[in-house]
Every structure is written in C-alpha cells, then in structure tokens.
Design a protein around this motif. Structure first.
Motif, short mmCIF file in Angstrom:
data_model
loop_
_atom_site.label_atom_id
_atom_site.label_comp_id
_atom_site.label_asym_id
_atom_site.label_seq_id
_atom_site.Cartn_x
_atom_site.Cartn_y
_atom_site.Cartn_z
N SER A 138 -6.45 -4.39 -5.93
CA SER A 138 -7.01 -5.57 -6.60
C SER A 138 -7.70 -6.45 -5.57
O SER A 138 -7.34 -6.47 -4.39
N ILE A 139 -8.74 -7.17 -6.04
CA ILE A 139 -9.49 -8.08 -5.19
C ILE A 139 -9.22 -9.51 -5.66
O ILE A 139 -9.37 -9.81 -6.85
N HIS A 140 -8.83 -10.38 -4.75
CA HIS A 140 -8.49 -11.76 -5.09
C HIS A 140 -9.34 -12.71 -4.26
O HIS A 140 -9.45 -12.55 -3.04
N ARG A 141 -9.90 -13.70 -4.90
CA ARG A 141 -10.57 -14.76 -4.17
C ARG A 141 -9.54 -15.68 -3.54
O ARG A 141 -8.47 -15.91 -4.10
N ILE A 142 -9.87 -16.22 -2.37
CA ILE A 142 -8.97 -17.13 -1.68
C ILE A 142 -9.68 -18.48 -1.55
O ILE A 142 -10.71 -18.58 -0.88
N GLY A 143 -9.13 -19.50 -2.13
CA GLY A 143 -9.72 -20.83 -2.01
C GLY A 143 -11.03 -20.94 -2.77
O GLY A 143 -11.03 -21.14 -3.98
N GLY A 144 -12.14 -20.81 -2.08
CA GLY A 144 -13.45 -20.94 -2.71
C GLY A 144 -14.04 -19.61 -3.11
O GLY A 144 -13.34 -18.65 -3.44
N ILE A 150 -8.07 -7.94 -0.32
CA ILE A 150 -7.88 -6.71 -1.10
C ILE A 150 -6.43 -6.27 -0.94
O ILE A 150 -5.94 -6.14 0.19
N ILE A 151 -5.75 -6.06 -2.05
CA ILE A 151 -4.31 -5.76 -2.05
C ILE A 151 -4.07 -4.41 -2.70
O ILE A 151 -4.70 -4.07 -3.71
N ASN A 152 -3.16 -3.61 -2.13
CA ASN A 152 -2.84 -2.31 -2.73
C ASN A 152 -1.75 -2.45 -3.78
O ASN A 152 -1.24 -3.56 -4.04
N ILE A 153 -1.34 -1.34 -4.36
CA ILE A 153 -0.39 -1.35 -5.47
C ILE A 153 0.99 -1.85 -5.05
O ILE A 153 1.77 -2.35 -5.86
N ASP A 154 1.28 -1.77 -3.75
CA ASP A 154 2.57 -2.25 -3.24
C ASP A 154 2.55 -3.73 -2.89
O ASP A 154 3.57 -4.28 -2.43
N GLY A 155 1.41 -4.37 -3.06
CA GLY A 155 1.30 -5.79 -2.75
C GLY A 155 0.94 -6.07 -1.30
O GLY A 155 0.96 -7.23 -0.87
N ASP A 156 0.58 -5.03 -0.55
CA ASP A 156 0.19 -5.21 0.85
C ASP A 156 -1.30 -5.54 0.94
O ASP A 156 -2.13 -4.94 0.24
N GLU A 182 -7.01 -3.44 7.75
CA GLU A 182 -5.76 -2.98 8.34
C GLU A 182 -5.83 -1.48 8.66
O GLU A 182 -6.75 -0.77 8.25
N ALA A 183 -4.84 -1.00 9.42
CA ALA A 183 -4.78 0.42 9.81
C ALA A 183 -4.39 1.28 8.61
O ALA A 183 -3.90 0.79 7.60
N ASP A 184 -4.62 2.59 8.75
CA ASP A 184 -4.24 3.59 7.76
C ASP A 184 -4.94 3.41 6.43
O ASP A 184 -4.35 3.65 5.36
N VAL A 185 -6.19 2.97 6.47
CA VAL A 185 -6.99 2.88 5.25
C VAL A 185 -8.41 3.32 5.58
O VAL A 185 -8.90 3.08 6.69
#
Length: 204
Positions: A138-144, A150-156, A182-185
């Motif tokens: 999922s993609i989430h806007r932060i602030g503005g 970008i967050i994976n299914i585990d919330g990372d 992050e690493a491993d992606v």
C-alpha cells in the motif's frame, strides 16, 4: 549562442543542483541492498513531462518521458538507454485503477493498483493498494502531497520519500525527492510503484 545550446546549458545547470556530481547510467537495476535515490520530477527530454532517478553515486538509473500532458493514461518506466522496464496503463472501467505490465507486453498484468475506499478516507488519509500476485503493498501519503511511504502486507515500510535536503541543509524544490528503499526488495518494482503514484498525483 543558439537556442538549442542555451537549452542544453540550462538543463545541465538544473541537473547539477539536483545532483552535483552527475555521472552516467548504472547497470545494476535489480539491486536488493538498501539504497537512497534522488527523484527529479523532470524529464531528460525537452518539452516532455516525467522524471529522472539518480542512485546514491549520482548515476542515472531510471527515467520516465511522457510526451503527453501530465496525468496521461499510459507511460513507460525505462532505464537511461530507453529500454522499457514496464508499461503503466490507467483503467477506466469499474472504480478505475492502474495495470502495470513488464516490458511492453500487455498479456498479463505484473501488478495492479487501486484506490482504497474505506474509513481511512474519512480520517483524511487516502491510500492506494497494490496487488502483486499473492503479495500486497500500500502507498500512503505522509503529511502533505509530497512525502509518502510504501508498506508491505506485514506492515513494514519498504520505501519512503520526502522533499530533498542538500548536505548543507538547503531544502530543494518540491519537484526533487529523496527516496529511501530498504534491503531485500526489487528496486525496479519500487520504482514502478513510485511511477504509478506520480501519475495518480498528476506529477508526471
């Protein structure tokens, strides 16, 4: 000096501000280590919308050249040489969304992106869901409107972007972002996510 030469000089000056020690293209587009990218929401092609992406060494590794108006229905994510890594196409049927295909094939979507219609919208937090086979992001806007994660299914958090600051603390324009992956992606996958988000926001 001819107009074309003035354009090249002007473009070079702008690029030097975005990344002072600009180099050439990197051949490692499938990196899985942690990396910091600079995203400049400008195309390398004059009179074209899009973006140019530098890695931490100052090498150009990805680009999008949109010859149409911003927010077009289809663009290609490419490497510096123009090799198409994926094609992104907007759907209009149903609730809309985006289909992303590897290379230029339209046989089967690599992944799909759709807007989430849930209670998060009531709270003013709009998210977009990414379906990649059995994987979900999922993609989430932060602030503005600029920063996002970008967050994976585990919330990372697998990647996050914010307005870029220089090493001396100077804040660059809102068309220059720092993207931490992050690493491993798969970095190409993350850049495909980022490209879709840029189209959703009408930034390319």
């Amino acid at each position: 000096m001819h107009l074309y030469s003035l354009i090249i000089v002007s473009l070079g000056r702008m690029m030097s501000k975005v990344y002072p020690q600009q180099r050439t293209a990197s051949s490692n587009l499938m990196g899985y280590g942690r990396e910091t990218y600079t995203i400049w929401m400008k195309s390398l092609i004059f009179h074209s919308n899009g973006c140019t992406v530098y890695n931490s060494n100052g090498d150009i590794v990805y680009r999008v050249d949109n010859y149409d108006k911003k927010g077009t229905t289809q663009v290609n994510l490419m490497d510096l040489q123009g090799r198409v890594l994926c094609t992104i196409h907007k759907r209009f049927l149903g609730f809309g969304g985006w289909d992303v295909y590897k290379c230029i094939s339209h046989e089967k979507a690599w992944f799909q992106v759709k807007r989430c219609y849930n209670k998060m919208m009531i709270m003013g937090k709009v998210t977009w869901q990414i379906m990649l086979g059995c994987q979900k992001y999922s993609i989430h806007r932060i602030g503005g409107k600029i920063a996002f994660m970008i967050i994976n299914i585990d919330g990372d958090v697998v990647a996050s972007a914010k307005q870029k600051h220089t090493s001396s603390g100077i804040v660059l324009g809102n068309d220059v972002l720092t993207l931490e992956v992050e690493a491993d992606v798969d970095h190409s996958l993350i850049m495909a996510f980022v490209t879709v988000f840029g189209l959703i926001c009408g930034r390319m």
